[in-house]
Design a protein around this motif. Sequence first.
Motif, PDB file in Angstrom:
ATOM      1  N   SER A 145      -4.832   2.248  -0.227  1.00 21.16           N
ATOM      2  CA  SER A 145      -5.107   1.730   1.106  1.00 21.16           C
ATOM      3  C   SER A 145      -4.819   0.230   1.187  1.00 21.16           C
ATOM      4  N   GLU A 146      -4.620  -0.259   2.415  1.00 14.11           N
ATOM      5  CA  GLU A 146      -4.417  -1.698   2.596  1.00 14.11           C
ATOM      6  C   GLU A 146      -5.656  -2.472   2.171  1.00 14.11           C
ATOM      7  N   SER A 183       0.829  -1.209   0.000  1.00 14.04           N
ATOM      8  CA  SER A 183       0.000   0.000   0.000  1.00 14.04           C
ATOM      9  C   SER A 183       0.863   1.257   0.000  1.00 14.04           C
TER      10      SER A 183
END
Length: 246
Positions: free
Chosen positions: A32-33, A26
Amino acid sequence: MRRADRLFQIVQHLRGGRLVTARMLSERLEVSERTIYRDIADLQSSGVPIDGEAGVGYLMREGFELPPMMFNRDEIVALVAGARMVRAFGGATMARAAEEALMKIRSVLPEQDRHRIARTEIYTPDWVISDAERLIIDELEKAVEKRDVLRVSYRDEGGQNSQREIRPLGLWFWGKVWTLVAWCELRSDFRAFRLDRIATMEHAGRSFRPEPGKQLADFYRMFELQGACARPPNHEAPCERTRAVA
């Protein structure tokens, strides 16, 4: 970054044989993760052999290869030379993109062809284009795509400054200088502005729609009728055969 490019990058990072966490991916890909988790799940469902789980990390099982991309010797030389020229003479964004494109090509070439990239002995200097001009090239390329009207302060061959509102239409590289082909509102005509003579540039806060007689295709038709230039313009006229600047 397009999703297809991001998925490709994830595969490349996981092919190294080391455990890679979603956080690492990420940060590298600037998403984002949660997005990484979704992407990896999609890759796994499509048959890419990725092992691991959320919170631990992921790695690629040995033996997975992307389908080979086939280029002959001359094509590889052309791609490498082109990427190096863009890196030397293009905008900062173009230079990074050329390097990334070359990395993608290298990663999917068959092993016996990868050495050809390193053995391509064609080089370009990296000091021809200043950092400031690289940024201008990037800004103009975006303005051309978005059809943004620009307000520029331009210095002509005689050193006289003028304020212009222009419709950027395309960038030309002459081997030594860049020029911007644009519709000039002040002159009500096409002009080619040398980038190294643009003192200031800002967005006018509006965009333009293509109009008959003011598009790049119209410029090309006029250019062909007047005859091609053998060298870049000395001022903002498209070439020395166009009528004099008012």
